[in-house]
Design an enzyme around this catalytic site. Structure first.
Site, short mmCIF file in Angstrom:
data_model
loop_
_atom_site.label_atom_id
_atom_site.label_comp_id
_atom_site.label_asym_id
_atom_site.label_seq_id
_atom_site.Cartn_x
_atom_site.Cartn_y
_atom_site.Cartn_z
N ASP A 7 22.66 43.39 -4.30
CA ASP A 7 22.04 44.67 -3.92
C ASP A 7 20.71 44.76 -4.67
O ASP A 7 20.27 43.77 -5.29
CB ASP A 7 22.99 45.84 -4.21
CG ASP A 7 23.15 46.13 -5.70
OD1 ASP A 7 22.69 45.32 -6.53
OD2 ASP A 7 23.74 47.18 -6.04
N HIS A 8 20.08 45.94 -4.65
CA HIS A 8 18.80 46.12 -5.34
C HIS A 8 18.95 45.90 -6.85
O HIS A 8 18.05 45.41 -7.51
CB HIS A 8 18.23 47.51 -5.06
CG HIS A 8 19.15 48.62 -5.46
ND1 HIS A 8 20.32 48.89 -4.77
CD2 HIS A 8 19.13 49.50 -6.49
CE1 HIS A 8 20.95 49.90 -5.35
NE2 HIS A 8 20.25 50.28 -6.39
N CYS A 64 25.08 42.39 -8.68
CA CYS A 64 24.62 43.77 -8.58
C CYS A 64 24.25 44.21 -10.00
O CYS A 64 24.05 43.35 -10.87
CB CYS A 64 25.66 44.67 -7.91
SG CYS A 64 27.21 44.92 -8.78
N GLY A 65 24.13 45.49 -10.23
CA GLY A 65 23.71 45.94 -11.57
C GLY A 65 24.69 45.48 -12.63
O GLY A 65 24.31 44.89 -13.64
N THR A 66 25.95 45.76 -12.41
CA THR A 66 27.00 45.37 -13.37
C THR A 66 27.76 44.13 -12.93
O THR A 66 28.47 43.53 -13.73
CB THR A 66 28.03 46.50 -13.51
OG1 THR A 66 28.60 46.74 -12.20
CG2 THR A 66 27.41 47.78 -14.06
N GLY A 67 27.71 43.82 -11.65
CA GLY A 67 28.54 42.76 -11.07
C GLY A 67 29.90 43.28 -10.64
O GLY A 67 30.66 42.57 -9.98
N GLY A 69 30.85 46.29 -8.79
CA GLY A 69 31.02 46.78 -7.42
C GLY A 69 31.01 45.66 -6.39
O GLY A 69 31.83 45.63 -5.47
N HIS A 97 41.10 27.18 -13.69
CA HIS A 97 42.43 27.77 -13.53
C HIS A 97 42.60 28.63 -12.28
O HIS A 97 43.71 28.69 -11.74
CB HIS A 97 42.78 28.63 -14.76
CG HIS A 97 43.08 27.81 -15.98
ND1 HIS A 97 43.65 28.33 -17.12
CD2 HIS A 97 42.90 26.48 -16.23
CE1 HIS A 97 43.81 27.36 -18.02
NE2 HIS A 97 43.34 26.24 -17.51
N HIS A 132 48.22 25.22 -11.85
CA HIS A 132 47.30 26.29 -11.46
C HIS A 132 47.25 26.45 -9.94
O HIS A 132 47.00 27.54 -9.43
CB HIS A 132 45.92 26.04 -12.04
CG HIS A 132 45.95 25.92 -13.54
ND1 HIS A 132 46.26 26.98 -14.35
CD2 HIS A 132 45.77 24.85 -14.34
CE1 HIS A 132 46.26 26.58 -15.62
NE2 HIS A 132 45.96 25.28 -15.63
C1 RB5 Z 1 23.40 50.40 -8.22
O1 RB5 Z 1 22.74 51.41 -8.88
C2 RB5 Z 1 24.63 49.99 -9.00
O2 RB5 Z 1 25.59 50.98 -8.93
C3 RB5 Z 1 25.17 48.68 -8.50
O3 RB5 Z 1 24.19 47.69 -8.56
C4 RB5 Z 1 26.37 48.10 -9.22
O4 RB5 Z 1 26.17 48.08 -10.61
C5 RB5 Z 1 27.68 48.64 -8.84
O5 RB5 Z 1 28.76 48.21 -9.30
#
Ligand code: RB5
Length: 144
Positions: A7-8, A64-67, A69, A97, A132
């Site tokens: 995503d962005h 994504c931002g955190t990976g 979502g 594994h 495994h």
């Molecule tokens: C976008 O702002 C953010 O929510 C998305 O990239 C991600 O971190 C979601 O899990």
């Protein structure tokens, strides 16, 4: 062929990963997003996951931002084992594994240098098989 998508929030790290893949001569297909404009991570998690689940691509990378979502989203698709990794040990072990077929990372979590080492580890580590394989088969059973 590697499927890659973000995503962005993962757009800039995706560009770095694609540069790395270019340098290594590793073929990939970019499933977007293609700009910094705000968008919805499940769309890109699904695109990469379907490319891997169909066999069109051997492995995938989602960012994504955190990976978080985008990994949750990718894991909704049957046949996908997406692993969110922030260290090389996890990247190695999830290949050995879990036979993970998609690597998820967070651009807002990782520096580029570490992220590229994680990619290298994930792509170069084979599945151990053996006991495994039985456990991975049990994961597949859960999809029924
Ligand atoms: C976008 O702002 C953010 O929510 C998305 O990239 C991600 O971190 C979601 O899990």
């Amino acid at each position: 062929m590697i499927a890659i998508g973000s995503d962005h929030g993962g757009f800039h790290l995706k560009a770095e990963v694609m540069k790395y893949l270019d340098e290594k001569g590793i073929a990939y297909k970019d499933y977007g997003t293609y700009s910094e404009e705000s968008c919805d991570y499940p769309i890109y998690g699904e695109k990469v996951a379907r490319a891997v689940a169909s066999g069109e691509c051997e492995k995938g990378i989602v960012i994504c931002g955190t990976g978080i979502g985008i990994s949750i989203s990718a894991n909704k698709i049957k046949g996908i084992r997406a692993a969110l990794c922030s260290d090389c040990f996890s990247a190695e072990m999830t290949r050995r594994h879990n036979d993970a077929n998609i690597l998820a990372m967070g651009e807002r979590v990782l520096g580029v240098g570490l992220a590229l080492k994680i990619v290298e580890t994930f792509l170069n580590t084979p599945f151990d098989g053996g006991r495994h394989a039985r456990r991975v088969a049990l994961i597949s059973e859960l999809e029924k």
